[in-house]
Scaffold this motif. Sequence first.
Motif, short mmCIF file in Angstrom:
data_model
loop_
_atom_site.label_atom_id
_atom_site.label_comp_id
_atom_site.label_asym_id
_atom_site.label_seq_id
_atom_site.Cartn_x
_atom_site.Cartn_y
_atom_site.Cartn_z
N ALA A 26 123.50 122.89 48.53
CA ALA A 26 123.92 121.83 47.60
C ALA A 26 122.68 121.17 47.03
O ALA A 26 121.72 120.92 47.78
N VAL A 27 122.65 120.90 45.70
CA VAL A 27 121.45 120.29 45.11
C VAL A 27 121.67 118.78 44.90
O VAL A 27 122.80 118.31 44.82
N ALA A 28 120.55 118.05 44.80
CA ALA A 28 120.62 116.60 44.67
C ALA A 28 121.13 116.20 43.28
O ALA A 28 121.79 115.19 43.11
N PHE A 29 120.79 117.02 42.29
CA PHE A 29 121.15 116.69 40.91
C PHE A 29 121.53 117.98 40.22
O PHE A 29 120.93 119.00 40.51
N PRO A 30 122.45 118.08 39.28
CA PRO A 30 123.44 117.04 38.98
C PRO A 30 124.48 116.92 40.09
O PRO A 30 124.54 117.77 40.98
N ASP A 31 125.30 115.89 39.98
CA ASP A 31 126.27 115.58 41.02
C ASP A 31 127.22 116.75 41.28
O ASP A 31 127.78 117.32 40.35
N GLY A 32 127.40 117.12 42.58
CA GLY A 32 128.39 118.15 42.92
C GLY A 32 127.92 119.57 42.68
O GLY A 32 128.67 120.53 42.87
N ALA A 33 126.65 119.74 42.27
CA ALA A 33 126.16 121.09 41.94
C ALA A 33 125.60 121.78 43.19
O ALA A 33 125.29 121.15 44.19
N PHE A 34 125.46 123.12 43.09
CA PHE A 34 124.80 123.86 44.18
C PHE A 34 124.00 125.01 43.58
O PHE A 34 124.15 125.36 42.41
N VAL A 35 123.13 125.60 44.42
CA VAL A 35 122.29 126.71 43.95
C VAL A 35 122.59 127.93 44.81
O VAL A 35 122.90 127.81 46.00
N SER A 36 122.53 129.13 44.17
CA SER A 36 122.75 130.38 44.92
C SER A 36 121.56 131.30 44.69
O SER A 36 120.93 131.25 43.63
N VAL A 37 121.24 132.14 45.70
CA VAL A 37 120.19 133.16 45.52
C VAL A 37 120.75 134.51 45.93
O VAL A 37 121.65 134.61 46.76
N SER A 38 120.17 135.58 45.33
CA SER A 38 120.80 136.89 45.51
C SER A 38 119.78 138.01 45.59
O SER A 38 118.62 137.88 45.19
N ARG A 39 120.30 139.15 46.06
CA ARG A 39 119.52 140.38 46.02
C ARG A 39 119.19 140.80 44.59
O ARG A 39 118.35 141.66 44.39
N ASP A 40 119.90 140.23 43.59
CA ASP A 40 119.58 140.61 42.20
C ASP A 40 118.32 139.90 41.71
O ASP A 40 118.01 139.94 40.53
N ARG A 41 117.57 139.24 42.64
CA ARG A 41 116.26 138.62 42.38
C ARG A 41 116.32 137.27 41.67
O ARG A 41 115.30 136.74 41.29
N THR A 42 117.53 136.76 41.42
CA THR A 42 117.61 135.49 40.70
C THR A 42 118.10 134.38 41.62
O THR A 42 118.69 134.63 42.68
#
Length: 795
Positions: A26-42
Motif C-alpha cells: 500500500a502506498v502513502a499517496f494517493p489515498d487508497g492506492a497500492f503498488v505491484s511488481v512483476s516478473r514482467d520487469r515493471t
Amino acid sequence: IMSGSNSYRLRCSLAAHEMDVRGLAAVAFPDGAFVSVSRDRTARVWVPNPSENQVFTEMHCMNGHSNFVSCVCILAPNETYPRGLIATGGHDNNICVFSLDRPDPLFTLKGHTNTVCTLSAGKFGTILSGSWDTTIYSHCLQSISGHSAAVWAVVILPEQGLMLSGSADKTIKLWKAGRCENTYTGHEDCVRGLAVINEVEFFSCSNDASIRRWMVTGECVQVYSGHTNYIYSLAVFPNGQDFISTGEDRTLRVWRKGECSQTIRLPAQSVWCCCILPDGDIAVGASDGVIRVFTESEERVASAQDLQAFEDELSKAIIDPKTGDLGDIKIEDLPGREHLNEPGNRDGQTRLIKEGSNVEAYQWSVSDGRWVKIGDVVGGSSQQNSKRVMYEGKEYDFVFSIDVNEGGPGLKLPYNMTDDPWLTAHNFLEKNDLSPMFLDQVANFIIENTKGHTLGPAPASATDPFTGAGRYIPGSGGDDQGFGADPFTGAGRYIPGSESTGTVSSGRADPFTGGSAYSSSSAPKATTNIFFPNMDGVMFEQANTTQILGKLRELNSTAPADRKLSDAALDCLEKLLLLVADQKSPAQPTAEQISVLWRTSHWPEDIVFPVLDILRLAVRHPEVNAQLCGGTEGASLCNHLLGLMSPEGRPANQMLALRTLCNCFSGSHGRALLLGQRDAVLSRAGDLRVVSNKNIHVALATLVLNYAGRLYGQPTEIEAKAQCLSVASTTLEVVHDKEAVFRLLVALGTTVAGDSTAKDLARSLGVNSQISKYARVSDPAKVGECCRLVLDELQ
C-alpha cells in the motif's frame, strides 16, 4: 477496521501484468492506492477509480530493472519526498528507488551478488534488503552476514535498530547494529515471510506450510496450520491480532482469533503476495499476472456478473493432484454428485466427486451455504492420462513447471509430443530470458518426463539442433545401456548417468547391472537371497572420457577470466582422468594433479559439473581416496560436496556430488570419513529427495545402500541404522524410478538383516505397509523379489 463475522468477497480482478505478480504494498499517496511488481520487469501504481467503487486504474508504470522484479517496499514521506518513495528489488541483483512522478529510478542501489528477494523500510529512509547471496544489506549502513542460505525475508522492528531476517537455512535471526542477537529455530523448511505484530512479537511463514507467532525474546507462542503447501506471504491487520496468508496451495487465508476463518481459492497455482489496504480490503498477486482485491464491504463488492465470472474461472481451473493440495486421490473410491447434498463443516473444506470419468473439486463456502466448484482434477487416474491440458487458451499434452532456482514452483513450459524437445527448450529459455546454459537441462527434462508417451517416430536426427554436436548432459539418460547411446536418438553422447547406473563386485548374476560377475567362490551359496545384505557397496564407474574433456575445454573457454585454467592445468586434469578411468593402469596420480582437481572443483556452480565428474571417478583410486578423504582434507571435501548438494543448487551438481560420495566408499579413508560425517551427509542427501530427478534419486538410494553395507553386522550402531531407515523410508514416499526403489529396498534389507532392534525400528516406521505395493512388481522382476524378501525379514 474488522467487522467481525463478515466474509471477504471479490471486489475486482485487475489483469495487471504480463507475468507473475511477485510483490504488493500500500502506498502513502494517493489515498487508497497500492503498488505491484512483476516478473514482467515493471512496477505499477494502482489508484481507486472515483467513478466506479470497485475498480482500480493504473496511474503510473515504472521501469528500471533488467530482469524480473521480485519485491517492493514503501519509504514513508519526508520533507524531500512528501509523497514517499517506492523501492523495488530484482533478479538483476539491484534495488531501484522510484518517485511517483517519473517512470525511471531516482537512484539504483548495487551491492548484492544475487537476486534481491525481500525489502523492508524503516523510519529515516533506511532500506533493508535480503538476497539469495545469503547476505542482508542495510543501505547506508553495511552488509550483514550470518545465514548459511538465501535470505528470503527481512523486516525492521518498530524498536529502533532491531531487524529480523528469515532464511532458506530454516532459521530467523534478530540483528542489532549488524550483530546477531538471537536465532529462532522451529520451522522445518525455508522461512519465506515475516510480519511484525508489535514491538515484541512477530509472525513467520515457511515452505513447511506452517505459520508461527514468536516473541522477540525467542519463544514460539503459537503454530497455525491450514495451508497444504509452501506459504509465501503474510500481512497483519491494524488490530495486531488478525492476519492473512497466501501460498502455493492456490489460497488466500484469513485468520481471526488464531483460527483460519476463511479460505479463498484462486484460479492460479502460486499466490505469491498479499497486502492489506487502508480501507481493510485485501489485495493478492498470483502467478497468472492478475491482482485480485477482496472486500468485506457491501458497497465495494463486485457486480453479480463479475462474481459469477470469477466463480466460473475458478471452476475451470485444472488442479494437478501432484501438488498435494488435495491429498492422495483414488478415483474408484470417490463418491458421486449426491455427496454435495451434505453441507460442509468448515469454510474452505474441499470435497472431490466423480462425474463420469472426470474428477471435480468443490469447496464449501460458509457465507453462501453451498459447495462452489473450484476446478477439474487432471491425471487422477489412468484413464485420464490421455487428457490434454489447457494453457494460455491452447491444449497441450504436457504443461511442466520448471523451477528456476527460486525455491518455488517455476515457469510453465507447455509441450506436445510432436514438438522437438530441443527447439521447445530453446524457445522457453528465450521467452523467459534465461541463460542458454540451461539448454541441455531443460531439453533433457522434457525428454525424461515424456518417456513412454511416444506419438509417431522418433526424430531421425541424432544431433543437437543448436550446435550440431553430440553432447555432454549431466544427469539424464536411460537406466541401463552399457554404452552412452541416447535412447531417443541413438547418438553416442556423453551423459553421466546414461550408462549403467553402477556396478557391484559380488558373485553370481549381478542384480544391479544384470551382468554375470566373476565369482571367486565356486560353491554357490545355499540361500536364494542374492540381494541383501549387500556389504560391497555400489559404485558409479562408467565414463566417456573424450566427452568429459571436450565439455571441460568448452566451458573453460567461456569461464570468467580469473577462473580460466592454464593449458598446464587442463593437461593435468586430462592425464588424471585417463589414469583413473582405467582401473587397471599401474600409473599413480601425482600430488599436483590431485591439487589441481581439488582447486578446480571450486569452479563457479554453472560450469563445475565436468570437474565433479572427474572427481567422482578419481575418488575410487586408492591414492586420491587417501589424499582427499584423509585427515583435515576429508572434512573440506565433505563440506564442499554438501555445499553443492544444497536444495537451491543445480541438479547436475547435486547428482554428481551424491555419486562422488557413493564412490568415496571404495577406499578405507573415504569410508572412515563418511561414517564420521554420517549425520550431516545423510540428512543433506535426504533433503534432495524432493528434487524430481531420477538420477538424483538413484544416487541418493545408492548412498543409503552404501551406508547400510558398512553398518551391517554392527548391532551397536543403532542410531546410524535408524537414520538409514528414516532416509530410505521418506525417500520411498516420493521416488517413482524402479532402479531407485530397488536400491532403497536393498538398503532396507541390509539395514535390518540379522538385527532385531533395527527390525523393530523399521516396523515402527511403518516400512511394511509402505513397501508392500512393490511386492507385485514384475518389471523389473528384481524389485518384486527383493521386496518380498524384505517383507519376510520384517514378519
